[in-house]
Every structure is written in structure tokens, then in C-alpha cells.
Design a protein around this motif. Structure first.
Motif, PDB file in Angstrom:
ATOM      1  N   ARG A 175       0.826  -1.213   0.000  1.00  0.00           N
ATOM      2  CA  ARG A 175       0.000   0.000   0.000  1.00  0.00           C
ATOM      3  C   ARG A 175       0.856   1.258   0.000  1.00  0.00           C
ATOM      4  NH1 ARG A 175      -4.245  -1.775   4.405  1.00  0.00           N
ATOM      5  NH2 ARG A 175      -5.470  -3.162   3.109  1.00  0.00           N
ATOM      6  N   ALA A 176       1.973   1.225   0.692  1.00  0.00           N
ATOM      7  CA  ALA A 176       2.826   2.399   0.802  1.00  0.00           C
ATOM      8  C   ALA A 176       4.275   1.981   0.555  1.00  0.00           C
ATOM      9  CB  ALA A 176       2.694   3.033   2.182  1.00  0.00           C
ATOM     10  N   TYR A 177       5.091   2.948   0.165  1.00  0.00           N
ATOM     11  CA  TYR A 177       6.505   2.682  -0.087  1.00  0.00           C
ATOM     12  C   TYR A 177       7.216   2.329   1.213  1.00  0.00           C
ATOM     13  CZ  TYR A 177      11.355   3.443  -1.406  1.00  0.00           C
ATOM     14  OH  TYR A 177      12.685   3.281  -1.624  1.00  0.00           O
ATOM     15  N   GLU A 178       8.100   1.349   1.115  1.00  0.00           N
ATOM     16  CA  GLU A 178       8.896   0.941   2.276  1.00  0.00           C
ATOM     17  C   GLU A 178      10.350   1.270   1.985  1.00  0.00           C
ATOM     18  OE1 GLU A 178       9.255  -2.970   5.144  1.00  0.00           O
ATOM     19  OE2 GLU A 178       8.894  -3.266   3.012  1.00  0.00           O
ATOM     20  N   LYS A 179      10.924   2.095   2.817  1.00  0.00           N
ATOM     21  CA  LYS A 179      12.317   2.487   2.614  1.00  0.00           C
ATOM     22  C   LYS A 179      13.212   1.256   2.716  1.00  0.00           C
ATOM     23  CE  LYS A 179      13.689   5.803   5.225  1.00  0.00           C
ATOM     24  NZ  LYS A 179      13.836   6.778   6.322  1.00  0.00           N
ATOM     25  N   PRO A 180      14.324   1.237   1.980  1.00  0.00           N
ATOM     26  CA  PRO A 180      15.231   0.080   2.039  1.00  0.00           C
ATOM     27  C   PRO A 180      15.712  -0.228   3.453  1.00  0.00           C
ATOM     28  CG  PRO A 180      15.798   1.461   0.172  1.00  0.00           C
ATOM     29  CD  PRO A 180      14.740   2.190   0.952  1.00  0.00           C
ATOM     30  N   SER A 181      15.953   0.811   4.257  1.00  0.00           N
ATOM     31  CA  SER A 181      16.420   0.566   5.630  1.00  0.00           C
ATOM     32  C   SER A 181      15.312  -0.091   6.459  1.00  0.00           C
ATOM     33  CB  SER A 181      16.856   1.872   6.292  1.00  0.00           C
ATOM     34  OG  SER A 181      15.770   2.784   6.350  1.00  0.00           O
ATOM     35  N   GLU A 182      14.044   0.344   6.253  1.00  0.00           N
ATOM     36  CA  GLU A 182      12.920  -0.273   6.967  1.00  0.00           C
ATOM     37  C   GLU A 182      12.740  -1.717   6.520  1.00  0.00           C
ATOM     38  OE1 GLU A 182       9.683   2.279   6.004  1.00  0.00           O
ATOM     39  OE2 GLU A 182      10.182   3.752   7.542  1.00  0.00           O
ATOM     40  N   ARG A 183      12.931  -1.957   5.224  1.00  0.00           N
ATOM     41  CA  ARG A 183      12.801  -3.321   4.702  1.00  0.00           C
ATOM     42  C   ARG A 183      13.848  -4.244   5.319  1.00  0.00           C
ATOM     43  NH1 ARG A 183      13.531  -5.303  -1.548  1.00  0.00           N
ATOM     44  NH2 ARG A 183      13.146  -7.472  -1.116  1.00  0.00           N
ATOM     45  N   ARG A 184      15.102  -3.760   5.393  1.00  0.00           N
ATOM     46  CA  ARG A 184      16.166  -4.561   6.005  1.00  0.00           C
ATOM     47  C   ARG A 184      15.836  -4.873   7.455  1.00  0.00           C
ATOM     48  NH1 ARG A 184      19.746  -1.499   3.106  1.00  0.00           N
ATOM     49  NH2 ARG A 184      19.921  -0.004   4.793  1.00  0.00           N
ATOM     50  N   ASN A 185      15.392  -3.843   8.199  1.00  0.00           N
ATOM     51  CA  ASN A 185      15.054  -4.047   9.609  1.00  0.00           C
ATOM     52  C   ASN A 185      13.927  -5.061   9.760  1.00  0.00           C
ATOM     53  OD1 ASN A 185      16.975  -2.235  10.466  1.00  0.00           O
ATOM     54  ND2 ASN A 185      15.555  -0.510  10.557  1.00  0.00           N
ATOM     55  N   ARG A 186      12.902  -4.963   8.908  1.00  0.00           N
ATOM     56  CA  ARG A 186      11.771  -5.889   8.983  1.00  0.00           C
ATOM     57  C   ARG A 186      12.216  -7.320   8.659  1.00  0.00           C
ATOM     58  NH1 ARG A 186       8.984  -7.884   5.045  1.00  0.00           N
ATOM     59  NH2 ARG A 186       9.604  -6.296   3.557  1.00  0.00           N
ATOM     60  N   GLU A 187      13.018  -7.455   7.590  1.00  0.00           N
ATOM     61  CA  GLU A 187      13.480  -8.787   7.207  1.00  0.00           C
ATOM     62  C   GLU A 187      14.375  -9.399   8.275  1.00  0.00           C
ATOM     63  OE1 GLU A 187      15.170  -8.209   3.352  1.00  0.00           O
ATOM     64  OE2 GLU A 187      13.227  -8.345   2.342  1.00  0.00           O
ATOM     65  N   ASP A 188      15.232  -8.573   8.904  1.00  0.00           N
ATOM     66  CA  ASP A 188      16.080  -9.072   9.994  1.00  0.00           C
ATOM     67  C   ASP A 188      15.226  -9.539  11.165  1.00  0.00           C
ATOM     68  OD1 ASP A 188      18.320  -8.534   8.518  1.00  0.00           O
ATOM     69  OD2 ASP A 188      18.847  -6.682   9.595  1.00  0.00           O
ATOM     70  N   ALA A 189      14.192  -8.736  11.505  1.00  0.00           N
ATOM     71  CA  ALA A 189      13.313  -9.111  12.620  1.00  0.00           C
ATOM     72  C   ALA A 189      12.566 -10.404  12.303  1.00  0.00           C
ATOM     73  CB  ALA A 189      12.326  -7.981  12.910  1.00  0.00           C
ATOM     74  N   GLU A 190      12.104 -10.561  11.056  1.00  0.00           N
ATOM     75  CA  GLU A 190      11.415 -11.798  10.668  1.00  0.00           C
ATOM     76  C   GLU A 190      12.344 -12.997  10.765  1.00  0.00           C
ATOM     77  OE1 GLU A 190       9.903 -11.038   6.764  1.00  0.00           O
ATOM     78  OE2 GLU A 190       8.250  -9.784   7.486  1.00  0.00           O
ATOM     79  N   ALA A 191      13.601 -12.824  10.341  1.00  0.00           N
ATOM     80  CA  ALA A 191      14.566 -13.920  10.408  1.00  0.00           C
ATOM     81  C   ALA A 191      14.827 -14.322  11.858  1.00  0.00           C
ATOM     82  CB  ALA A 191      15.872 -13.512   9.727  1.00  0.00           C
ATOM     83  N   ILE A 192      14.946 -13.323  12.737  1.00  0.00           N
ATOM     84  CA  ILE A 192      15.161 -13.611  14.168  1.00  0.00           C
ATOM     85  C   ILE A 192      13.963 -14.361  14.730  1.00  0.00           C
ATOM     86  CG2 ILE A 192      15.331 -12.523  16.445  1.00  0.00           C
ATOM     87  CD1 ILE A 192      17.026 -10.326  15.053  1.00  0.00           C
TER      88      ILE A 192
END
Length: 90
Positions: free
Chosen positions: A34-51
Motif C-alpha cells: 500500500r505504501a513505499y517501504e524504505k530500504p532501511s525499513e525493509r532490512r530491519n523488517r526482514e532481519d526481525a522476521e529472520a530472528i
């Protein structure tokens, strides 16, 4: 994705379709797009999902190894017949 409509029961077919879409993660992806996700936010989200995934896998392995107790299962409600079926006379 395909869902069969039986006996013109569109409500049940819609329920099945929603369940399939939920399982595939389509709703989560639509919400994310729905909205743009900044690359830094994407990295943080993906790291949190991996953890989160790693912790879940470690917890499941610890349960299998007997290091921690398995979580209690929730009682099933609203499923199946309300009372046992009476035996049929043959």
C-alpha cells in the motif's frame, strides 16, 4: 487460484477463497504494498522476521529434545457434532 462454487453457495466459496489467500500470504503482501517501504525499513523488517523464525525453530527443537515443556493445546470448540451420534439400528 481457483475455487469451485457448489450448489450456488457463493458464501462458502468466498470463505474458502479467503482462507487460501490468507495461507498464501496475499493479504500481508497487499498491506505491505500500500505504501513505499524504505530500504532501511525493509532490512530491519526482514532481519526481525529472520530472528523470529530462528527463535521459533529453536523453541520447536527444544520441545522435541525435551528441554522445555510443549505448550498446552487449545481446546477445540465449535467443531464437529454437538453430541455423539446415536447408533443406527441395522
Amino acid at each position: 487460484m481457483q475455487v469451485l462454487v457448489r450448489d450456488n453457495n457463493v458464501d462458502q466459496a468466498l470463505r474458502v477463497l479467503k482462507k487460501k489467500m490468507q495461507r498464501e500470504g496475499i493479504f500481508r503482501e497487499m498491506k505491505a504494498r500500500r505504501a513505499y517501504e524504505k530500504p532501511s525499513e525493509r532490512r530491519n523488517r526482514e532481519d526481525a522476521e529472520a530472528i523470529r523464525r530462528a527463535r521459533k525453530a529453536a523453541r520447536k527443537q527444544a520441545v522435541r529434545d525435551g528441554l522445555i515443556a510443549a505448550p498446552k493445546k487449545k481446546p477445540m470448540t465449535g467443531r464437529g457434532p454437538a453430541r455423539p451420534m446415536a447408533p443406527t439400528a441395522e
